[in-house]
Design a protein around this motif. Structure first.
Motif, PDB file in Angstrom:
ATOM      1  N   VAL A   1      44.238  31.493  40.515  1.00 33.90           N
ATOM      2  CA  VAL A   1      44.523  31.908  39.138  1.00 33.90           C
ATOM      3  C   VAL A   1      44.376  33.419  38.989  1.00 33.90           C
ATOM      4  O   VAL A   1      43.490  34.037  39.584  1.00 33.90           O
ATOM      5  CB  VAL A   1      43.562  31.177  38.178  1.00 33.90           C
ATOM      6  N   ASP A   2      45.262  33.998  38.191  1.00 32.49           N
ATOM      7  CA  ASP A   2      45.158  35.413  37.840  1.00 32.49           C
ATOM      8  C   ASP A   2      43.976  35.585  36.881  1.00 32.49           C
ATOM      9  O   ASP A   2      43.972  35.002  35.795  1.00 32.49           O
ATOM     10  CB  ASP A   2      46.460  35.851  37.155  1.00 32.49           C
TER      11      ASP A   2
ATOM     12  N   ASP B   1      43.223  37.923  34.960  1.00 29.88           N
ATOM     13  CA  ASP B   1      43.605  38.573  33.704  1.00 29.88           C
ATOM     14  C   ASP B   1      44.457  37.685  32.814  1.00 29.88           C
ATOM     15  O   ASP B   1      44.646  37.993  31.635  1.00 29.88           O
ATOM     16  CB  ASP B   1      44.371  39.872  34.005  1.00 29.88           C
ATOM     17  N   ASP B   2      44.997  36.632  33.357  1.00 29.48           N
ATOM     18  CA  ASP B   2      45.820  35.699  32.591  1.00 29.48           C
ATOM     19  C   ASP B   2      45.719  34.331  33.258  1.00 29.48           C
ATOM     20  O   ASP B   2      46.448  34.039  34.200  1.00 29.48           O
ATOM     21  CB  ASP B   2      47.280  36.162  32.539  1.00 29.48           C
ATOM     22  N   ARG B   3      44.800  33.516  32.762  1.00 30.35           N
ATOM     23  CA  ARG B   3      44.491  32.266  33.445  1.00 30.35           C
ATOM     24  C   ARG B   3      45.580  31.207  33.274  1.00 30.35           C
ATOM     25  O   ARG B   3      45.463  30.103  33.764  1.00 30.35           O
ATOM     26  CB  ARG B   3      43.135  31.732  32.979  1.00 30.35           C
ATOM     27  N   ARG B   4      46.663  31.577  32.583  1.00 27.49           N
ATOM     28  CA  ARG B   4      47.813  30.673  32.492  1.00 27.49           C
ATOM     29  C   ARG B   4      48.751  30.855  33.672  1.00 27.49           C
ATOM     30  O   ARG B   4      49.691  30.065  33.831  1.00 27.49           O
ATOM     31  CB  ARG B   4      48.584  30.936  31.193  1.00 27.49           C
ATOM     32  N   THR B   5      48.517  31.880  34.481  1.00 32.88           N
ATOM     33  CA  THR B   5      49.424  32.160  35.594  1.00 32.88           C
ATOM     34  C   THR B   5      48.658  32.176  36.919  1.00 32.88           C
ATOM     35  O   THR B   5      47.432  32.262  36.943  1.00 32.88           O
ATOM     36  CB  THR B   5      50.122  33.512  35.411  1.00 32.88           C
TER      37      THR B   5
ATOM     38  N   ALA C   1      35.912  35.473  36.011  1.00 30.05           N
ATOM     39  CA  ALA C   1      36.979  34.946  35.160  1.00 30.05           C
ATOM     40  C   ALA C   1      36.679  33.542  34.662  1.00 30.05           C
ATOM     41  O   ALA C   1      36.965  33.207  33.509  1.00 30.05           O
ATOM     42  CB  ALA C   1      38.299  34.959  35.938  1.00 30.05           C
TER      43      ALA C   1
ATOM     44  N   GLY D   1      42.473  45.850  38.722  1.00 28.77           N
ATOM     45  CA  GLY D   1      43.630  44.964  38.837  1.00 28.77           C
ATOM     46  C   GLY D   1      44.332  45.006  40.176  1.00 28.77           C
ATOM     47  O   GLY D   1      45.328  44.295  40.371  1.00 28.77           O
TER      48      GLY D   1
END
Length: 280
Positions: free
Chosen positions: A172-173, A175-179, A204, A266
């Motif tokens: 999982v990213d 910074d964006d746990r949807r991606t 995260a 990042g």
């Protein structure tokens, strides 16, 4: 069995150690096999749920009546603790030596906290239970820490399963746990047969719970490690978050692992196994 037969993929979930544990198992599809596969999976889940519960009962610091809580309160000395607790402590101390102090079972406040190693032991014990039950093709995921066996497509595999299509473990990213940052092939992929486990540590998922060696903020917000066994993957992921680039260099030099590290700004640092492009 013909190699062209389709696959039946079944999954179950349960809660343990404050997270969701999922078990997916693949079976060569047969006309009368769906009910049998479902019963085998239900039986397997009951057993591995017990594996997790046994360790949680002893080592959870969130349970007042656990042995770990008694140690933390000082009402029980380590020398008088159970043989299992002393064995886990000895294992953790050995990991502290091997990681030059980046992994340690003691929190900064002095409390002995073995949770950094217990979940991996629970996953490993569950994996042994699945093997003992005769399951060959499965993926066990405990809060993002993954252990697999065989392939999700056993009907397409050559005898033995390990040469079939791999399980893909997503990272999982932070910074964006949807991606997803990507997906790492475990077990079935040629060249990655020895890698059956992937673990991810960082802030995260659970917030800041890993302390950097020497104080300050960790250099990495998330580290994923793929290894041959789940304990090595989990311990090294935590150690690299705590120890920064020095520990990253030590891990990649001394262990047969792949690493994907996300820096505070990042950026990504990845060993070759993570750099190969794959669909997430």
């Amino acid at each position: 069995m013909p190699e062209t037969q389709p696959t039946s993929l079944n999954a179950r979930t349960f809660l343990a150690m404050g997270t969701v544990v999922s078990l997916s198992a693949a079976f060569p599809a047969r006309p009368d096999g769906a009910a049998i596969a479902s019963r085998r999976l239900d039986a397997a889940v009951r057993i591995i749920e017990a594996d997790f519960a046994t360790l949680e009962d002893r080592f959870s610091l969130f349970r007042e009546d656990s042995e770990a809580s008694a140690l933390a309160r000082g009402v029980l000395r380590l020398a008088n603790a159970s043989a299992e607790t002393r064995a886990v402590y000895t294992d953790a101390i050995e990991w502290r030596r091997r990681t030059h102090g980046s992994f340690t079972p003691e929190r900064p406040d002095g409390v002995l906290d073995l949770s950094g190693i217990v979940k991996a032991r629970a996953i490993a014990e569950a994996g042994r239970s699945l093997v003992a039950l005769g399951l060959t093709d499965w993926c066990l995921n405990a809060g993002g820490d993954v252990l697999v066996s065989g392939t999700p497509s056993p009907s397409d595999a050559t005898p033995g399963g390990d040469a079939g299509r791999p399980w893909l473990a997503g990272v999982v990213d932070p910074d964006d746990r949807r991606t997803l940052l990507g997906a790492y092939p475990l077990a079935g992929a040629p060249g990655c047969v020895a890698r059956r486990a992937l673990a991810t540590s960082g802030s995260a998922e659970r917030g800041d719970h890993i302390w950097a060696v020497g104080g300050g903020s960790p250099e990495f917000v998330q580290v994923s490690v793929a290894a041959g066994d789940i304990e090595t993957a989990d311990v090294l992921a935590t150690a690299i978050v705590a120890g920064g680039r020095e520990m990253l260099d030590l891990a990649t030099a001394q262990w047969d692992v792949d690493v994907l590290a996300v820096t505070n700004d990042g950026g990504l640092l990845a060993t070759p196994g993570f750099r190969a492009p794959r669909a997430a």
